[in-house]
Design a protein around this motif. Structure first.
Motif, PDB file in Angstrom:
ATOM      1  N   GLY A 143     -98.654 -29.768  14.081  1.00 25.29           N
ATOM      2  CA  GLY A 143     -98.942 -29.780  13.238  1.00 25.29           C
ATOM      3  C   GLY A 143     -97.126 -29.251  12.114  1.00 25.29           C
ATOM      4  N   ASN A 144     -97.573 -29.094  10.754  1.00 21.71           N
ATOM      5  CA  ASN A 144     -96.970 -29.077  10.169  1.00 21.71           C
ATOM      6  C   ASN A 144     -96.443 -27.173  10.019  1.00 21.71           C
ATOM      7  OD1 ASN A 144     -97.433 -31.560   9.366  1.00 21.71           O
ATOM      8  ND2 ASN A 144     -98.473 -31.081   6.790  1.00 21.71           N
ATOM      9  N   SER A 145     -94.826 -27.271   9.425  1.00 21.52           N
ATOM     10  CA  SER A 145     -94.554 -25.787  10.165  1.00 21.52           C
ATOM     11  C   SER A 145     -93.504 -25.559   8.837  1.00 21.52           C
ATOM     12  CB  SER A 145     -94.216 -25.350  11.138  1.00 21.52           C
ATOM     13  OG  SER A 145     -92.774 -26.341  12.177  1.00 21.52           O
ATOM     14  N   VAL A 146     -92.836 -24.375   8.874  1.00 18.81           N
ATOM     15  CA  VAL A 146     -91.652 -24.097   7.671  1.00 18.81           C
ATOM     16  C   VAL A 146     -90.467 -23.264   8.480  1.00 18.81           C
ATOM     17  CG1 VAL A 146     -90.762 -23.501   5.605  1.00 18.81           C
ATOM     18  CG2 VAL A 146     -92.698 -24.824   5.802  1.00 18.81           C
ATOM     19  N   THR A 147     -89.775 -23.125   8.403  1.00 21.44           N
ATOM     20  CA  THR A 147     -89.343 -22.314   8.700  1.00 21.44           C
ATOM     21  C   THR A 147     -87.854 -21.680   7.627  1.00 21.44           C
ATOM     22  OG1 THR A 147     -89.561 -22.498  11.135  1.00 21.44           O
ATOM     23  CG2 THR A 147     -87.697 -21.216  10.992  1.00 21.44           C
ATOM     24  N   GLN A 148     -87.790 -20.148   7.332  1.00 18.09           N
ATOM     25  CA  GLN A 148     -86.661 -19.876   6.381  1.00 18.09           C
ATOM     26  C   GLN A 148     -86.640 -18.602   7.446  1.00 18.09           C
ATOM     27  OE1 GLN A 148     -90.053 -19.166   2.910  1.00 18.09           O
ATOM     28  NE2 GLN A 148     -87.993 -17.862   2.505  1.00 18.09           N
ATOM     29  N   MET A 149     -85.199 -18.459   7.013  1.00 14.11           N
ATOM     30  CA  MET A 149     -84.055 -17.259   7.182  1.00 14.11           C
ATOM     31  C   MET A 149     -84.550 -16.075   6.799  1.00 14.11           C
ATOM     32  SD  MET A 149     -81.029 -17.934   4.474  1.00 14.11           S
ATOM     33  CE  MET A 149     -79.801 -15.769   5.214  1.00 14.11           C
ATOM     34  N   GLU A 150     -84.552 -14.992   8.039  1.00 12.42           N
ATOM     35  CA  GLU A 150     -85.488 -13.918   7.802  1.00 12.42           C
ATOM     36  C   GLU A 150     -84.531 -12.604   6.335  1.00 12.42           C
ATOM     37  OE1 GLU A 150     -87.752 -13.319  11.579  1.00 12.42           O
ATOM     38  OE2 GLU A 150     -86.723 -11.318  10.586  1.00 12.42           O
ATOM     39  N   GLY A 151     -85.417 -12.039   6.227  1.00 12.84           N
ATOM     40  CA  GLY A 151     -84.137 -11.800   5.245  1.00 12.84           C
ATOM     41  C   GLY A 151     -84.328  -9.750   5.421  1.00 12.84           C
ATOM     42  N   PRO A 152     -84.240  -8.986   4.718  1.00 12.28           N
ATOM     43  CA  PRO A 152     -84.417  -8.834   3.438  1.00 12.28           C
ATOM     44  C   PRO A 152     -82.657  -9.411   3.005  1.00 12.28           C
ATOM     45  CG  PRO A 152     -84.002  -6.715   4.281  1.00 12.28           C
ATOM     46  CD  PRO A 152     -84.312  -6.911   5.334  1.00 12.28           C
ATOM     47  N   VAL A 153     -82.444  -9.804   2.257  1.00 12.59           N
ATOM     48  CA  VAL A 153     -80.865 -10.752   1.485  1.00 12.59           C
ATOM     49  C   VAL A 153     -80.112  -9.287   0.786  1.00 12.59           C
ATOM     50  CG1 VAL A 153     -79.365 -12.354   0.286  1.00 12.59           C
ATOM     51  CG2 VAL A 153     -81.323 -13.111   2.679  1.00 12.59           C
ATOM     52  N   THR A 154     -79.595  -9.096   0.831  1.00 14.43           N
ATOM     53  CA  THR A 154     -78.706  -7.708  -0.229  1.00 14.43           C
ATOM     54  C   THR A 154     -77.832  -8.430  -0.319  1.00 14.43           C
ATOM     55  OG1 THR A 154     -79.954  -6.428   1.270  1.00 14.43           O
ATOM     56  CG2 THR A 154     -78.039  -4.848  -0.249  1.00 14.43           C
ATOM     57  N   LEU A 155     -77.395  -8.453  -1.917  1.00 14.45           N
ATOM     58  CA  LEU A 155     -76.360  -9.178  -2.601  1.00 14.45           C
ATOM     59  C   LEU A 155     -76.179  -8.248  -3.556  1.00 14.45           C
ATOM     60  CD1 LEU A 155     -77.456 -12.418  -3.101  1.00 14.45           C
ATOM     61  CD2 LEU A 155     -75.692 -12.471  -1.376  1.00 14.45           C
ATOM     62  N   SER A 156     -74.632  -8.765  -4.295  1.00 12.88           N
ATOM     63  CA  SER A 156     -74.288  -8.204  -5.517  1.00 12.88           C
ATOM     64  C   SER A 156     -74.474  -8.639  -6.565  1.00 12.88           C
ATOM     65  CB  SER A 156     -73.350  -7.219  -5.145  1.00 12.88           C
ATOM     66  OG  SER A 156     -72.855  -5.978  -5.229  1.00 12.88           O
ATOM     67  N   GLU A 157     -74.669  -8.148  -8.019  1.00 14.15           N
ATOM     68  CA  GLU A 157     -74.565  -9.209  -8.999  1.00 14.15           C
ATOM     69  C   GLU A 157     -73.270 -10.528  -8.947  1.00 14.15           C
ATOM     70  OE1 GLU A 157     -75.203  -6.965 -12.540  1.00 14.15           O
ATOM     71  OE2 GLU A 157     -76.973  -8.443 -13.026  1.00 14.15           O
ATOM     72  N   GLU A 158     -73.850 -11.282  -9.242  1.00 13.22           N
ATOM     73  CA  GLU A 158     -72.704 -12.451 -10.121  1.00 13.22           C
ATOM     74  C   GLU A 158     -72.443 -13.114  -8.742  1.00 13.22           C
ATOM     75  OE1 GLU A 158     -69.851 -11.443 -11.897  1.00 13.22           O
ATOM     76  OE2 GLU A 158     -71.050 -10.635 -13.482  1.00 13.22           O
ATOM     77  N   ALA A 159     -72.827 -12.328  -7.313  1.00 13.88           N
ATOM     78  CA  ALA A 159     -72.243 -13.406  -5.930  1.00 13.88           C
ATOM     79  C   ALA A 159     -73.495 -14.690  -5.951  1.00 13.88           C
ATOM     80  CB  ALA A 159     -73.343 -12.518  -5.097  1.00 13.88           C
ATOM     81  N   PHE A 160     -72.725 -15.328  -4.630  1.00 16.16           N
ATOM     82  CA  PHE A 160     -73.709 -16.470  -4.301  1.00 16.16           C
ATOM     83  C   PHE A 160     -74.951 -16.520  -3.614  1.00 16.16           C
ATOM     84  CE2 PHE A 160     -73.966 -21.203  -4.440  1.00 16.16           C
ATOM     85  CZ  PHE A 160     -74.598 -21.207  -3.443  1.00 16.16           C
ATOM     86  N   LEU A 161     -76.428 -17.426  -3.362  1.00 15.16           N
ATOM     87  CA  LEU A 161     -77.610 -16.693  -2.712  1.00 15.16           C
ATOM     88  C   LEU A 161     -77.612 -18.015  -2.199  1.00 15.16           C
ATOM     89  CD1 LEU A 161     -79.733 -15.502  -1.819  1.00 15.16           C
ATOM     90  CD2 LEU A 161     -80.985 -16.128  -3.310  1.00 15.16           C
ATOM     91  N   THR A 162     -77.702 -18.319  -0.841  1.00 22.38           N
ATOM     92  CA  THR A 162     -78.144 -19.159  -0.007  1.00 22.38           C
ATOM     93  C   THR A 162     -78.973 -19.053   0.302  1.00 22.38           C
ATOM     94  OG1 THR A 162     -75.909 -20.586   0.211  1.00 22.38           O
ATOM     95  CG2 THR A 162     -77.834 -20.733   1.658  1.00 22.38           C
ATOM     96  N   ILE A 163     -80.258 -19.672   0.568  1.00 26.31           N
ATOM     97  CA  ILE A 163     -81.534 -19.287   1.518  1.00 26.31           C
ATOM     98  C   ILE A 163     -81.535 -20.832   2.660  1.00 26.31           C
ATOM     99  CG2 ILE A 163     -83.991 -18.760   2.151  1.00 26.31           C
ATOM    100  CD1 ILE A 163     -83.894 -16.994  -0.859  1.00 26.31           C
ATOM    101  N   ASN A 164     -82.232 -20.554   3.936  1.00 23.14           N
ATOM    102  CA  ASN A 164     -82.301 -21.822   4.469  1.00 23.14           C
ATOM    103  C   ASN A 164     -83.525 -21.850   4.344  1.00 23.14           C
ATOM    104  OD1 ASN A 164     -79.211 -22.393   4.599  1.00 23.14           O
ATOM    105  ND2 ASN A 164     -78.942 -21.130   6.724  1.00 23.14           N
ATOM    106  N   CYS A 165     -84.097 -22.698   4.681  1.00 24.75           N
ATOM    107  CA  CYS A 165     -85.311 -23.846   4.831  1.00 24.75           C
ATOM    108  C   CYS A 165     -85.386 -24.778   5.389  1.00 24.75           C
ATOM    109  CB  CYS A 165     -85.875 -23.850   3.364  1.00 24.75           C
ATOM    110  SG  CYS A 165     -87.379 -24.498   3.968  1.00 24.75           S
ATOM    111  N   THR A 166     -85.990 -24.496   6.816  1.00 22.72           N
ATOM    112  CA  THR A 166     -86.307 -25.802   7.477  1.00 22.72           C
ATOM    113  C   THR A 166     -87.392 -26.441   8.151  1.00 22.72           C
ATOM    114  OG1 THR A 166     -85.713 -25.155   9.582  1.00 22.72           O
ATOM    115  CG2 THR A 166     -84.016 -25.943   8.731  1.00 22.72           C
ATOM    116  N   TYR A 167     -87.828 -27.218   7.952  1.00 25.07           N
ATOM    117  CA  TYR A 167     -89.557 -28.009   7.348  1.00 25.07           C
ATOM    118  C   TYR A 167     -89.789 -28.817   9.398  1.00 25.07           C
ATOM    119  CZ  TYR A 167     -88.426 -32.260   6.057  1.00 25.07           C
ATOM    120  OH  TYR A 167     -88.357 -33.463   5.605  1.00 25.07           O
ATOM    121  N   THR A 168     -90.808 -28.958   9.581  1.00 28.63           N
ATOM    122  CA  THR A 168     -91.499 -30.369  10.708  1.00 28.63           C
ATOM    123  C   THR A 168     -92.197 -30.848   9.890  1.00 28.63           C
ATOM    124  OG1 THR A 168     -90.648 -28.871  12.281  1.00 28.63           O
ATOM    125  CG2 THR A 168     -92.665 -30.303  13.069  1.00 28.63           C
TER     126      THR A 168
END
Lengths: 115, 113
Positions: B1-26
């Motif tokens: 069946g279908n599934s989605v996997t994304q990186m676990e958090g929490p992700v803590t950043l400072s203002e103006e930082a670059f954000l990436t959240i990984n997501c892969t699917y089946t």
């Protein structure tokens, strides 16, 4: 044009009571989806309804849970004899059609707490 | 069946930082891909979507590109704000699966001033 309306926002039930969650879709939307979000988890599909018909209930627990979407009135998700494990946020989404290009609009959810 | 996997958090950043959240699917075939955002105490809001390979969805400074070859749909933002603090959900849908959404587990993002 009001969005998807869910009520109540918060619902507290004692174990063994019944919970009834309501969802009024956006005007012109005849497709309704219910999702459950357990604490610290993603949303899980429960049931998909189109006016007066259940199209897909593959995510519904086999017992105690039922859903309807009558010709008139909101969609209702009913949980009989609630248990602590039913505590979750229940979200409703509506859509104007079934194709993948149709967008979903989510309601703000009903947070059910079973004590 | 279908599934989605994304990186676990929490992700803590400072203002103006670059954000990436990984997501892969089946999934079989060509699903539509979505990113939803959930602010505290609220429901989900559609952030962006892509319906076919190589499409780029963008909104409010966020971007994600549908990569069929890597079955991915990573979310990026070049400069985050405190107001971006929320939980982000990657999701897919397919007509063959009744158009219902399959969600990843969500990634909580906290942006500090």
């Amino acid at each position: 044009n009001a969005g998807v309306m869910q009520n109540p926002r918060h619902l507290v039930r004692r174990r063994g009571q019944e919970a009834r969650l309501r969802c009024s879709p956006m005007k012109g939307h005849s497709h309704v989806y219910w999702y459950r979000q357990l604490p610290e988890e993603g949303l899980k599909f429960m049931v998909y309804l189109q006016k007066e018909n259940i199209i897909d209930e593959s995510g519904m627990p086999k017992e105690r849970f039922s859903a309807e979407f009558p010709k008139e009135g909101p969609s209702i998700l009913r949980i009989q004899q609630v248990v602590r494990g039913d505590s979750a946020a229940y979200f409703c989404a509506s859509s104007p059609g079934r194709g993948t290009n149709y967008g979903y609009t989510f309601g703000s959810g009903t947070r059910l707490t079973v004590v | 069946g279908n599934s989605v996997t994304q990186m676990e958090g929490p992700v803590t950043l400072s203002e103006e930082a670059f954000l990436t959240i990984n997501c892969t699917y089946t999934a079989t075939g060509y699903p539509s891909l979505f990113w939803y955002v959930q602010y505290p105490g609220e429901g989900l809001q559609l952030l962006l979507k892509a319906t076919k390979a190589d499409d780029k969805g963008s909104n409010k400074g966020f971007e994600a590109t549908y990569r069929k070859e890597t079955t991915s749909f990573h979310l990026e933002k070049g400069s985050v704000q405190v107001s971006d603090s929320a939980v982000y959900f990657c999701a897919l849908s397919q007509e063959a699966a009744g158009n219902k959404l399959t969600f990843g587990g969500g990634t909580r993002v906290l942006v500090k001033p």
